[in-house]
Design a protein around this motif. Sequence first.
Motif, PDB file in Angstrom:
ATOM      1  N   LEU A 339      -2.824 -16.538 -16.067  1.00 32.92           N
ATOM      2  CA  LEU A 339      -3.599 -16.216 -17.265  1.00 32.92           C
ATOM      3  C   LEU A 339      -3.793 -14.700 -17.371  1.00 32.92           C
ATOM      4  CD1 LEU A 339      -5.509 -16.560 -19.652  1.00 32.92           C
ATOM      5  CD2 LEU A 339      -7.307 -17.297 -18.060  1.00 32.92           C
ATOM      6  N   LEU A 340      -4.142 -14.055 -16.281  1.00 36.90           N
ATOM      7  CA  LEU A 340      -4.378 -12.611 -16.296  1.00 36.90           C
ATOM      8  C   LEU A 340      -3.107 -11.812 -16.545  1.00 36.90           C
ATOM      9  CD1 LEU A 340      -6.948 -12.181 -13.380  1.00 36.90           C
ATOM     10  CD2 LEU A 340      -7.308 -11.578 -15.780  1.00 36.90           C
ATOM     11  N   VAL A 341      -2.013 -12.196 -15.893  1.00 41.81           N
ATOM     12  CA  VAL A 341      -0.799 -11.385 -16.034  1.00 41.81           C
ATOM     13  C   VAL A 341      -0.262 -11.429 -17.466  1.00 41.81           C
ATOM     14  CG1 VAL A 341       0.996 -13.083 -15.376  1.00 41.81           C
ATOM     15  CG2 VAL A 341       1.297 -10.658 -14.836  1.00 41.81           C
ATOM     16  N   TRP A 342      -0.277 -12.604 -18.105  1.00 42.74           N
ATOM     17  CA  TRP A 342       0.212 -12.673 -19.485  1.00 42.74           C
ATOM     18  C   TRP A 342      -0.749 -11.980 -20.444  1.00 42.74           C
ATOM     19  CZ3 TRP A 342       5.029 -13.198 -19.589  1.00 42.74           C
ATOM     20  CH2 TRP A 342       5.708 -14.083 -18.746  1.00 42.74           C
ATOM     21  N   THR A 343      -2.049 -12.067 -20.178  1.00 38.10           N
ATOM     22  CA  THR A 343      -3.022 -11.379 -21.033  1.00 38.10           C
ATOM     23  C   THR A 343      -2.815  -9.864 -20.978  1.00 38.10           C
ATOM     24  OG1 THR A 343      -4.646 -13.152 -20.683  1.00 38.10           O
ATOM     25  CG2 THR A 343      -5.485 -11.062 -21.504  1.00 38.10           C
ATOM     26  N   LEU A 344      -2.615  -9.320 -19.786  1.00 33.99           N
ATOM     27  CA  LEU A 344      -2.417  -7.873 -19.654  1.00 33.99           C
ATOM     28  C   LEU A 344      -1.078  -7.432 -20.234  1.00 33.99           C
ATOM     29  CD1 LEU A 344      -3.951  -7.379 -16.093  1.00 33.99           C
ATOM     30  CD2 LEU A 344      -4.915  -6.625 -18.268  1.00 33.99           C
ATOM     31  N   ILE A 345      -0.044  -8.253 -20.091  1.00 32.63           N
ATOM     32  CA  ILE A 345       1.251  -7.945 -20.718  1.00 32.63           C
ATOM     33  C   ILE A 345       1.080  -7.891 -22.245  1.00 32.63           C
ATOM     34  CG2 ILE A 345       3.540  -8.908 -21.238  1.00 32.63           C
ATOM     35  CD1 ILE A 345       3.614  -9.898 -18.293  1.00 32.63           C
ATOM     36  N   LEU A 346       0.374  -8.871 -22.794  1.00 32.22           N
ATOM     37  CA  LEU A 346       0.152  -8.908 -24.246  1.00 32.22           C
ATOM     38  C   LEU A 346      -0.692  -7.729 -24.720  1.00 32.22           C
ATOM     39  CD1 LEU A 346      -0.396 -12.763 -24.581  1.00 32.22           C
ATOM     40  CD2 LEU A 346       1.439 -11.465 -25.692  1.00 32.22           C
ATOM     41  N   LEU A 347      -1.728  -7.368 -23.963  1.00 33.43           N
ATOM     42  CA  LEU A 347      -2.551  -6.211 -24.331  1.00 33.43           C
ATOM     43  C   LEU A 347      -1.767  -4.913 -24.187  1.00 33.43           C
ATOM     44  CD1 LEU A 347      -6.053  -7.099 -22.791  1.00 33.43           C
ATOM     45  CD2 LEU A 347      -5.373  -7.119 -25.204  1.00 33.43           C
ATOM     46  N   GLY A 348      -0.837  -4.877 -23.228  1.00 32.43           N
ATOM     47  CA  GLY A 348       0.025  -3.709 -23.080  1.00 32.43           C
ATOM     48  C   GLY A 348       0.959  -3.527 -24.265  1.00 32.43           C
ATOM     49  N   ARG A 349       1.283  -4.624 -24.938  1.00 26.56           N
ATOM     50  CA  ARG A 349       2.169  -4.591 -26.115  1.00 26.56           C
ATOM     51  C   ARG A 349       1.382  -4.467 -27.418  1.00 26.56           C
ATOM     52  NH1 ARG A 349       5.550  -9.959 -25.521  1.00 26.56           N
ATOM     53  NH2 ARG A 349       6.106  -9.404 -27.656  1.00 26.56           N
ATOM     54  N   ASN A 350       0.060  -4.665 -27.345  1.00 30.52           N
ATOM     55  CA  ASN A 350      -0.782  -4.646 -28.544  1.00 30.52           C
ATOM     56  C   ASN A 350      -1.980  -3.731 -28.330  1.00 30.52           C
ATOM     57  OD1 ASN A 350       0.314  -7.057 -30.409  1.00 30.52           O
ATOM     58  ND2 ASN A 350       0.468  -7.676 -28.272  1.00 30.52           N
ATOM     59  N   PRO A 351      -1.771  -2.404 -28.394  1.00 28.72           N
ATOM     60  CA  PRO A 351      -2.827  -1.431 -28.061  1.00 28.72           C
ATOM     61  C   PRO A 351      -4.063  -1.542 -28.941  1.00 28.72           C
ATOM     62  CG  PRO A 351      -0.912  -0.341 -29.065  1.00 28.72           C
ATOM     63  CD  PRO A 351      -0.499  -1.733 -28.751  1.00 28.72           C
ATOM     64  N   GLU A 352      -3.891  -2.008 -30.196  1.00 30.68           N
ATOM     65  CA  GLU A 352      -5.056  -2.109 -31.078  1.00 30.68           C
ATOM     66  C   GLU A 352      -6.041  -3.158 -30.560  1.00 30.68           C
ATOM     67  OE1 GLU A 352      -2.098  -5.119 -32.481  1.00 30.68           O
ATOM     68  OE2 GLU A 352      -2.010  -3.052 -31.743  1.00 30.68           O
ATOM     69  N   TRP A 353      -5.522  -4.277 -30.041  1.00 28.67           N
ATOM     70  CA  TRP A 353      -6.397  -5.315 -29.480  1.00 28.67           C
ATOM     71  C   TRP A 353      -6.971  -4.868 -28.132  1.00 28.67           C
ATOM     72  CZ3 TRP A 353      -8.837  -9.139 -31.630  1.00 28.67           C
ATOM     73  CH2 TRP A 353      -8.356  -9.652 -32.845  1.00 28.67           C
ATOM     74  N   GLN A 354      -6.196  -4.118 -27.381  1.00 28.35           N
ATOM     75  CA  GLN A 354      -6.702  -3.575 -26.116  1.00 28.35           C
ATOM     76  C   GLN A 354      -7.905  -2.663 -26.387  1.00 28.35           C
ATOM     77  OE1 GLN A 354      -5.288  -0.491 -22.622  1.00 28.35           O
ATOM     78  NE2 GLN A 354      -3.693  -1.698 -23.625  1.00 28.35           N
ATOM     79  N   GLU A 355      -7.783  -1.839 -27.416  1.00 27.75           N
ATOM     80  CA  GLU A 355      -8.866  -0.912 -27.730  1.00 27.75           C
ATOM     81  C   GLU A 355     -10.101  -1.651 -28.248  1.00 27.75           C
ATOM     82  OE1 GLU A 355     -10.866   2.270 -27.333  1.00 27.75           O
ATOM     83  OE2 GLU A 355      -8.766   2.156 -26.688  1.00 27.75           O
ATOM     84  N   ARG A 356      -9.880  -2.677 -29.072  1.00 23.25           N
ATOM     85  CA  ARG A 356     -11.014  -3.465 -29.575  1.00 23.25           C
ATOM     86  C   ARG A 356     -11.763  -4.134 -28.417  1.00 23.25           C
ATOM     87  NH1 ARG A 356      -9.500  -7.315 -34.594  1.00 23.25           N
ATOM     88  NH2 ARG A 356     -11.689  -7.904 -34.230  1.00 23.25           N
ATOM     89  N   ALA A 357     -11.009  -4.659 -27.460  1.00 22.84           N
ATOM     90  CA  ALA A 357     -11.627  -5.312 -26.298  1.00 22.84           C
ATOM     91  C   ALA A 357     -12.396  -4.288 -25.456  1.00 22.84           C
ATOM     92  CB  ALA A 357     -10.559  -5.990 -25.451  1.00 22.84           C
TER      93      ALA A 357
END
Length: 521
Positions: A339-357
Motif C-alpha cells: 500500500l505504501l510503495v504504490w501510494t508513494l509512486i503515485l504521489l511521485g508522479r502527481n506532485p499536485e496531490w503530494q503538495e495538497r497532502a
Amino acid sequence: MGNAHNSKIAAICLIIFLVYKAWELLKWIWIKPKKLESCLRKQGLKGNSYGLFYGDMKELSKSLKEINSKPIINLSNEVAPRIIPYYLEIIQKYGKRCFVWQGPTPAILITEPELIKEIFGKNYVFQKPNNPNPLTKLLARGVVSYEEEKWAKHRKILNPAFHMEKLKHMLPAFYLSCSEMLNKWEEIIPVKESNELDIWPHLQRMTSDVISRAAFGSSYEEGRRIFELQEEQAEYLTKTFNSVYIPGSRFFPNKMNKRMKECEKEVRETITCLIDNRLKAKEEGNGKALNDDLLGILLESNSIEIEEHGNKKFGMSIPEVIEECKLFYFAGQETTSVLLVWTLILLGRNPEWQERAREEVFQAFGSDKPTFDELYRLKIVTMILYESLRLYPPIATRTRRTNEETKLGELDLPKGALLFIPTILLHLDREIWGEDADEFNPERFSEGVAKATKGKMTYFPFGAGPRKCIGQNFAILEAKMAIAMILQRFSFELSPSYTHSPYTVVTLKPKYGAPLIMHRL
C-alpha cells in the motif's frame, strides 16, 4: 495350498483396488470436468473446451511469463493485462460470461457487483478454495484459510486485538519504526539536497519492524529472519498457483519441497520460542509483558474464551496460535508495504496531490508527532490511500468455491465450483469509474467510498462481508502515520530509472523496486 489361495485373494484385492483408483483418477481428470463443462455451457457460459488434466494452465502460465518479461512503457495504471492476461484473452474471445480451466476445474468469472456482494456475504456457502498442494499451507494457515465453525472461533478470539482502542496503543510502535527509517534516509540525503533512493526495501523493513514491535514487542532485527523466510515461502507459493498439482508430489525430494519444509520448521521454532517466553512471563506474574501487543492480546483473549466455557476446545491450541502468528508476520507486513510503495509512486508522479497532502499534514500537526485523532481526521491523505488501493489493490484477484449446490443469480452452481473475482478489473472498469478509471484521481473519494461506488460492490481492496480483512484498520493507520511523517521531511518525484512492472507474489508488488528522487525539506 492355503498360501496359494491367500495369494490369489490378495492379488484379486490388489486388482480391485487398482481398478477403483484408476476409476477415481478417470473421474477426476475427465468425467467430472466434462460433466461440469456441459453444465456451464447449458447456462450460457463460454470457454475453451477442456484439455486433459492441464486445462488452460499451460497457456495461462505462458501468457504471464511473456507479459512479465517486459515493463509497461508508458507508466500506465492499467495493470490488469499484466496480472490476469489470459483471463482478458478469454473475455475478449467469449465475453464476460466465461470460464477458464484451472487444471480439471473451471473457474467462472464473476464481475456483476450484486453477485460479488452475495458471494462475500454468504461466506458459509461460498468458501475459500483449498489449494490441492499441501505445501502451500507451509506459509501460513490461520484465520484467513479456515471455514465455518473454526473460522468463527478464531475470528472471535482475534477480534479484540484489532479493536481501534487497542490500535491506539500501537501508535508509538508505528512512530518509532517510521522514525528509524526516516533517520536513515536523512543520513543518505544531506540537508537541502537531493538523491535517488529505492524506497521499496526500506518500506519492507519498516513495515516488518512495525509488525515485530506491534505484534511481538521485539525489534525488526530480532524478527527479520522470520520475514526473510516468509518472503521466500511466498515466492514458492506463487509458483504452485501457476501450475497443476500432481497428487503425492509434495513427497518428491526435490529442492523446492525440501526448502519449503526447512523454512516452515525454522519459522515455527522461532515463533514457538516467542510464545513460550510470553507464557513464562505470565506465570511469573509479569502481566504487562503479556498484554501490550497483538500476541499478548491474542493469548489473553484465548485464555478468557477457554475459562468462560471451561473447555480447551473453545480456545486455540498452541500450534493454532503459531499459525495465527505466522499470518501476523506475513499479512501484516505485506499489505502495508505494498500500500505504501504504490501510494508513494503515485504521489511521485502527481506532485499536485503530494503538495495538497503535505499542506494538510502541516495544518494538522506541523512538524510535531502525529496523534491518533489527528491522523484519523486526515481527509486528503485518506482519499489518496483509497485511490491507491483502487489502482493497486494488494490482492488483485479473489477466488471462492461453492460448499454446496447453490444458485447465484441465474446460475445453478454445483458443489465445488470455482468462482473467480477479478478485483483489479472491477477497480478499473470505465463503466463504473468513468473514462478516467485508469488515472490517479483521489477526488472521486471526497465524499467517501459509498458515494464513490454508488453503494455497489465495486471496490473491495480488503475483501468484504464477514471475512473482510481483520487487519484493515491496522494497515490504514500505519500507512497514514508513514505518509504523514515522510511528507513532513521530504518531497519527491519518480526517478527516470524507475521501471513500471507490477507483478504478483501473493500481493501486488513493483518488480524492479521504486526509485524516487528524494529532496530534504
